[in-house]
Design an enzyme around this catalytic site. Structure first.
Site, PDB file in Angstrom:
ATOM      1  N   GLU A 173       0.831  -1.205   0.000  1.00  0.00           N
ATOM      2  CA  GLU A 173       0.000   0.000   0.000  1.00  0.00           C
ATOM      3  C   GLU A 173       0.872   1.265   0.000  1.00  0.00           C
ATOM      4  OE1 GLU A 173      -2.853   0.509   3.332  1.00  0.00           O
ATOM      5  OE2 GLU A 173      -4.414   0.098   1.868  1.00  0.00           O
ATOM      6  N   HIS A 202       6.790 -27.427  -0.687  1.00  0.00           N
ATOM      7  CA  HIS A 202       6.055 -28.451  -1.425  1.00  0.00           C
ATOM      8  C   HIS A 202       4.852 -27.838  -2.138  1.00  0.00           C
ATOM      9  CE1 HIS A 202       8.277 -31.894   0.385  1.00  0.00           C
ATOM     10  NE2 HIS A 202       8.626 -30.905   1.177  1.00  0.00           N
ATOM     11  N   LYS A 204     -14.111   2.038  -3.812  1.00  0.00           N
ATOM     12  CA  LYS A 204     -15.103   2.625  -2.896  1.00  0.00           C
ATOM     13  C   LYS A 204     -16.085   3.515  -3.651  1.00  0.00           C
ATOM     14  CE  LYS A 204     -12.378   3.020   1.376  1.00  0.00           C
ATOM     15  NZ  LYS A 204     -11.794   3.991   2.295  1.00  0.00           N
TER      16      LYS A 204
END
Lengths: 426, 426
Positions: free
Chosen positions: B279, B300, B414
């Site tokens: 961010e 793995h 948003k």
């Protein structure tokens, strides 16, 4: 039963005659079991060829475990635990207190604290162990099993052997030998199915059934997928579509795929997917790097990077259409939190809006997108989804001209480690 | 107290006179609080300037919560929960049954099932809620709080107000207004400290203290780091080193950083780190994409890709030197699992060997490496580490000529969402 797939670009435009030919050759190679690594294509027709007797036997063992144990400890690493963990987490109810049985994983990590605490935790509970390893000598699960086998023998004495179930090679290997000597019940890791493709074998099915989930439906979903995705149709086969889009995006400068979900319960489906694609494709200096995010939370974390960072990412949303349990936003007398405009909206609808908003924002920010939607989160749909990913992964790796079924790079650290630790023979 | 840092390349070679000048300018900009986004540099001297009274007040509240509650529900998203979650998980003992108090996070996800089940789970327990939001109108935590506030009022009536603690803006915002009206106890999110840098403020400290951990030591570690990493010395300042190496590797064609640990307890430190760097840096089409793996398990899984996939990754190992709890591999009579060659080795030593083996294998595979080692996993060392990452992140973003303290890209989804949901004003 359906998986829908949409793509932010024009899929049909990608289907050049040359690509169609290549896809047809790949398809034939897979289905005639003659492609690179074809010895490990056992998973391809597994759902349609396994017997009901086999499933019934697993269910019987699972029921015995459920009736005499509070905890099933599953010892495995990589493909020997991610598949069952993915299914169990996806189907479990959060904060459920009155579980018949708890499934705990060990052997995927090496930690004295974890093992010590686990053994203390087990002390006042009835326990069964399922140790899963093709060879029995993979260090991490072998270490955990050495401690837990000792623990079981101390606690249960002669009866310990009845509480240890081994899933291993049919004919050879250290764990098989041990199981025969001790008289442990055995299940088989088929030779033709590698770890990351093994979720629908005993490797995944026994823990999933012991956790109380319906393995008939899981296999049923996979069987439908086997039929559906077995058809060679480049325009309608979703597995082929997903593989073609991924390869196109990689070639177009997007080597990182982010698998995004709006449901925390899918976290280990994402981890399973990362192993499946990362280990199948990441070879010879090629392959898409698989990464994952969980929304909304990661919209307030990696969201910024995805929106505005270096343009090399594409995003695949894995969405679930319906949910059986939901809440509706209610009207508050005092609208202090300014949420009354949401009154009457369910939280699932909120997430759908959030998905739409995120997809369009990220697309505008230069992130190409695939959306895979499944109807609902249950055994049948999960079986369908897991098979979809396995066959799509095979197509995808072959489009990179890579053998999807080996993992030569995993040997590197092992060989070094055995040398450092002075293992005999190294 | 020390963090050691090593690099697979030659660090000193990177320090050109031009870079030294740039680093000095960045250092001055940060420490004179005149750099881009300097309004949000409040975290820089926070450890050395906060008062003991403030810490004592938090501890008093935490003790009250611990004495009258079985569960603390922390409602927050992004920086309002990742810091405390990271510290609590890192310090918690796995499978611990007799906890004084359980800390549960909500508000970082939107899920009717999660909230419903959580409220059922809470029914037979004493509960306190800490809701953390600068504004109080961030949708995800606000939705969770609307439900949980109603739940608390139904359960506790007039007494609910004594069991809800708000961490929010000092002077304005919906949550502050609500808290004043209802008489909730309040803590402050300082104006000059953004969410992802807020772990050492009340945002992180109250949940951490309530969980039973020593916040004096946490701050003490950060204070030592503040002093240590405040010195401008390009050769010995680890924070500057880490930033310089990262930028160099990015420019050299490695835009993906993998933070690798050998301890599952650090999983949320990794998540916190992903938010911090992703961010802060992921802007203007630039920045390193932060990803994480947990070893051995991911050896793995993603291990194959890291070893052999597309060469664009560098790997940063976060290692812990000592562990207080361990197990030693014992000799087995029958060496069926072929592990007797490890007899006498502790599991921590096994991990150290595994780290050495992995590092050399990946390096040989073309993955440059940084190794950050902390002495041990306790409050003081964690405080030191978190501060190290914060200041390193500031240097790193400034080397990209990016403001580390804004997040313009988070607004994209948003705004779209508010439009889709017909929020008044959108």
């Amino acid at each position: 039963m359906n998986i829908s797939l949409s793509y932010s670009g024009d899929y049909l435009e990608l289907l050049t005659p040359e690509l169609e030919n290549k896809l047809e050759a790949i398809h034939k190679g897979i289905h005639s079991k003659s492609s690179k690594g074809a010895d490990f294509l056992g998973w391809l027709d597994w759902p349609s060829t396994l017997s009901q007797d086999f499933l019934d036997d697993i269910k019987e063992t699972a029921n015995r475990i459920r009736s005499n144990s509070d905890v099933l400890v599953v010892i495995g690493i990589g493909g020997s635990y991610l598949g069952s963990k993915a299914v169990i987490e996806a189907l479990s109810t959060p904060f459920q207190q009155s579980k018949d049985i708890e499934v705990i994983f060990a052997g995927h990590l090496v930690s004295g604290e974890y093992l010590k605490q686990l053994m203390t935790y087990l002390d006042d509970k009835e326990v069964t162990i399922n140790v899963i390893s093709k060879s029995g000598t993979t260090s991490e699960p072998a270490i955990a099993f050495r401690f837990l086998q000792q623990y079981m023998e101390k606690r249960y004495g002669d009866q310990a052997a009845k509480r240890i179930i081994v899933t291993t090679d049919e004919e050879k290997g250290a764990l098989r030998t041990l199981a025969v000597n001790k008289g442990y019940q055995r299940y088989v890791v088929p030779d033709s199915i590698g770890g990351r493709y093994s979720v629908l074998t005993a490797v995944g099915l026994l823990p999933i059934a012991a956790a109380g989930f319906d393995i008939d439906q899981l296999i049923n979903g996979a069987k439908i997928a086997e039929q559906e995705f077995g058809k060679f149709d480049t325009k309608s086969n979703r597995a082929i579509q997903y593989a073609v889009i991924r390869k196109h995006l990689y070639d177009a400068g997007y080597p990182v795929e982010i698998l995004a979900t709006f449901d925390e319960k899918l976290k280990y489906v994402q981890e399973w997917w990362k192993q499946l694609f990362g280990e199948s494709e990441g070879k010879e200096g090629k392959g898409i790097f698989p990464s994952s995010v969980s929304y909304s939370t990661d919209l307030h974390s990696l969201g910024q990077y995805i929106q505005d960072g270096k343009r090399m990412l594409f995003e695949t949303f894995l969405m679930v259409e319906k949910t059986p349990v939901d809440l509706t936003v209610f009207e508050a007398e005092n609208d202090g939190d300014e949420l009354n405009y949401l009154s009457g909206l369910t939280l699932h609808e909120f997430n759908a809006a959030c998905h739409e908003a995120t997809a369009s924002a990220h697309l505008q920010g230069g992130v190409p997108q695939v959306t895979i939607t499944m109807d609902q989160l249950d055994e049948q749909h999960l079986g369908h989804l897991l098979y979809f990913y396995m066959i799509a992964c095979a197509y995808s790796a072959y489009l990179f001209d890579i053998n999807p079924f080996n993992q030569p790079g995993v040997e590197g650290y092992k060989t070094n480690m055995f040398k450092i630790l002075n293992k005999p023979g190294y």
